[in-house]
Write an enzyme that holds these catalytic residues in place. Structure first.
Site, PDB file in Angstrom:
ATOM      1  N   ARG A   9     -38.091 -12.784  25.674  1.00  0.00           N
ATOM      2  CA  ARG A   9     -37.157 -11.742  26.089  1.00  0.00           C
ATOM      3  C   ARG A   9     -36.248 -12.132  27.237  1.00  0.00           C
ATOM      4  NH1 ARG A   9     -42.095  -7.894  26.816  1.00  0.00           N
ATOM      5  NH2 ARG A   9     -42.855  -9.997  27.247  1.00  0.00           N
ATOM      6  N   LEU A  37     -33.589 -22.640  33.001  1.00  0.00           N
ATOM      7  CA  LEU A  37     -34.451 -23.788  32.720  1.00  0.00           C
ATOM      8  C   LEU A  37     -35.934 -23.423  32.815  1.00  0.00           C
ATOM      9  CD1 LEU A  37     -34.734 -26.807  32.127  1.00  0.00           C
ATOM     10  CD2 LEU A  37     -34.466 -27.259  34.571  1.00  0.00           C
ATOM     11  N   ARG A  41     -43.411 -23.418  21.896  1.00  0.00           N
ATOM     12  CA  ARG A  41     -42.823 -23.681  20.583  1.00  0.00           C
ATOM     13  C   ARG A  41     -42.757 -25.151  20.220  1.00  0.00           C
ATOM     14  NH1 ARG A  41     -43.876 -18.801  18.465  1.00  0.00           N
ATOM     15  NH2 ARG A  41     -42.953 -17.149  19.726  1.00  0.00           N
TER      16      ARG A  41
END
Lengths: 306, 306, 306, 306
Positions: free
Chosen positions: B114, B213, B223
């Protein structure tokens, strides 16, 4: 605002060396970079970096492959449409990073805007400078007699003099004691993280503050507003000038739809409609509370006063 | 991945025109700008803009007036210290903006992060292209027999062929029907916002995605991990390569302390200590559940196997 | 909407067992808890939990030690004041948790509201049910001819019939193929995380969604609006009814100041003032673009039409 | 900590009146509600409201229709799995609201956690109380000689006495001056928003603070840590006790996997493996910097010391 010769030299060095980039550029912002814009007696706002420009807002709204062949007038229309219809995500695609020097009590209001990134100078790790905000005489205001949260007339004469004396002397004394507690001259020296607790809220701190354009507009709408405390508004006003140079089309839309605009309640809309239809409106037949009616009349003026 | 000649021309135009800036530069990132890095069969990742570099992380951590005279080795030590001690705010001072083309089912996982800004191509407003993700044969995996949320062996022979036939035919048919429902040829044509509901989750969408970052590292840790679904990992891997070019020191610290590191529970710490003190550890005397013990042994190997 | 007997029994069990608490209560919300409020053909909204009530908003605004002796009329005035002056933090002090069943294309719009907590049913881990959104005939709208992002007239006759046939048949076929690909009957069975990619965007998913009242109002202002897509507005409308029961004073203020209110640009304010002063205003002398003028006249009606 | 009789009465009134609810209950938290738990010399933490319990975490993770028939041991296993694999969203489904009284310099650290909701007592609107944090003698620490950001030995004798004298006298004097500047006795009285700037950072403020369990755990991991400043750790420790009563299973998992756990770098993992394989490890052959090696040895002890 006084910078040390070393600080000035560092800023000059940053401004001396343009380098080629393929990124989007804002000419207006390049002129602003690194320079310290003075605010209050010892504060400043410096732009450290920025991402995007007016065209980048449109490019994101269109999810496009390049800058495209769209004209500036197309871009302006699109930006106004986005602002009018509260499409906030394209404005989030621009980002700016400031270095700000500000009194602690201003910093405490400022930090309540949570959607930003902050690195503050650490008084656990380092020693703060002897710099305090002392209001200029024209900002030495009395408590408002009508608004619990506002200012009234300016203090004068002995009262003003006494307030300034207190602020100056307490600031100096507390800083002297801060240094005395920290001193390791013949003793251990109190931990910095403890000694700082003696410093009043008008001491200056500084931070790097990074925020996207949508959230910056939200900050400016609240803090460049007449109801904001003068000391934070002084910073917001300077930032408004900077943003106007950075993204002139977006800033113009922001001025029109937010800063200079107004929000009406359902009741307010109905009153305008009734007035436009010829009806005379008073607080009594308005259905508004006294406070709300006062604010409504302040906006619309004569047409709603008997 | 196929770009139209117009898209290629737009990208070439973006890359053709360096302009001077006073901002911080990352040479590695300038080389990456705008180019479409292919992912999966029709997807890509393009860097549209970036803010900051390794030096900017240090500058923010020091709240400094300029780039200072600190050496690269000082910067590396500071960056490693910040990463090791979870000081996240200096990493938040760098920002990057990507243009990503990706299948909808990948977009649905991705959007769960988010703390980023997104502008997605709107299928309410526009018509999607006829492009669907069809897995390469080596990625056509069976359901894992041990992990409800994972993949097992690769499908083969008739089963693989049948799956590919279904995916291809259903994609084409659903798109034909999408076009038929939209068509205004002799009829009204269904609203785009409704017609899109017939399209399967392997159709490609695209968005502009902007993130700082620190939060990008968090995204990549989850991921680019072996437990992530292959199709999103493919994007994360490409982004890892890009970030390595952008902020080489920060990326190296990220690899050491996050990607390649390990998190131990209090129990895990105790088991390592007992083992280092010479004790033989088994699941029985470990106090761990079977699942936790399996993961522990997978990390530490022989030393904990009887 | 059809619940299984097991689901009904679970809901009944949740509603059967009141327990004592010392926390703030909303009587209106207690009546809503757990019950599935139907939306669209198979969807629902269920309240799972809530925190706070109208009094809790005031208590937070006052940072008070108890509920105090303030009357309901005091509370109403304070809540209206807070809403009118965009003091959002006291509304953030209430929280609500919903269980929602909704089509995937609605979920994709919904999730763009980032300031909420979400747990979605995982199609990597579990198998989705055979339930698809098929619009009722009166919602089968054509593309708008004036608004790229909207709907026009309702489809009729053969065109409507053909669209429904496509949606139904493609949904059933894609689900049959989903099951076929997953099947381990004489074969390995495709991984769930891959098989799901064949399912169209009108399949139903479900999630737990938790949000504070301030951000919920923001969601409702955008999604209960006439410009929102009908399918998400149907959910927003049901949630509006629920919130009215939960915090009646706050909801009333929200209706007056947000849902039923209007935002004017600086130009709009000026036009109203000129009109109130007796001037005849046309698009030509308004300074507004055609699009903006059209929206302005739609709001203020006759008084601004020649 | 001293509460006024009125405050005590308000708290007693809140605790006196249980009402029936259908919501999830935490027995441990009901016992805590409203009571002021003392922290430092004048501060406290009070639980004002909470949402959810251990079962609610599992219910959200399962997106279930009811509490289900799962046993407590199932729930514990699931909670431990979620915590171990960084599945944070189910923990976000619990929420808690505190009333906290704390010194301003602690509040300034605390507020840096942005993922929370805050209503602070306004010194623009109201007058602060004459309450200041004065450290107990055992917390009057010297600056650390090895850590720029830490404390060393406790001050003694004259030095300690002098520090306490300064802190006490400056606090009282600054408050006397605050009252003098505010006074409207024969003069206008300085605006509250200005007068407050004379108050030092050890004055107490108070706020309502609301946060979800996942973000609270993050706060506690950083602030209940040995590296946190003692004065904020004192609050974190009290909140830890409260959370243990609220969600005992989740807290136990948090203790095991976060508070008591350790994070290893890739280098650290490799060193443990080499040591387990029998190699003698020294800083020289470790590849670690001196700082990192010192922290590594502090964790693993003798096995890594020559």
């Amino acid at each position: 605002m006084t910078l040390t010769p070393e600080q000035k030299a560092e800023i000059d060095a940053e401004r001396a060396e343009p380098r080629p980039t393929l990124r989007a550029i804002s000419e207006g912002m390049e002129k602003r970079l690194y320079t310290a814009h003075p605010v209050l007696d010892h504060g400043f706002v410096r732009v450290i970096d920025y991402m995007g420009n007016d065209a980048a807002i449109c490019q994101a709204a269109r999810v496009s492959y390049g800058r495209g062949t769209k004209s500036v007038s197309n871009d302006e229309g699109l930006i106004r449409y986005l602002m009018r219809h509260w499409h906030s995500t394209p404005f989030e695609m621009c980002e700016v990073k400031f270095h700000v020097k500000l009194p602690v009590f201003v910093a405490r209001q400022w930090i309540r805007h949570r959607t930003a990134n902050v690195n503050e100078y650490s008084a656990r790790y380092s020693i703060l400078d002897r710099e305090f905000y002392i209001p200029a005489p024209e900002h030495l205001a009395a408590q408002s007699t009508t608004n619990n949260q506002g200012r009234g007339e300016v203090l004068e004469g002995d009262e003003a003099a006494r307030v300034l004396q207190i602020l100056r002397e307490d600031a100096m004394r507390s800083y002297d004691h801060y240094e005395e507690m920290l001193s390791q001259d013949g003793k251990k020296g109190l931990a910095r993280e403890l000694a700082r607790m003696n410093l009043p809220a008008n001491i200056y701190t500084q931070w790097y503050w990074k925020i996207d354009l949508h959230n910056l507009f939200h900050f400016l709408r609240l803090r460049a507003d007449a109801h904001a405390q003068y000391e934070i508004r002084a910073y917001a006003d300077v930032i408004c000038d900077i943003v106007r140079d950075w993204v002139p089309l977006a800033y113009k839309a922001f001025e029109d739809y937010r800063l200079g605009g107004a929000t009406l309640s359902a009741k307010g809309v109905e009153l305008i409609r009734r007035r436009l239809a010829g009806e005379a409106i008073t607080q009594e037949n308005s259905g508004m509370s006294k406070g709300e009616w006062r604010e409504f009349v302040a906006l619309w003026g004569d047409a709603f006063q008997s």
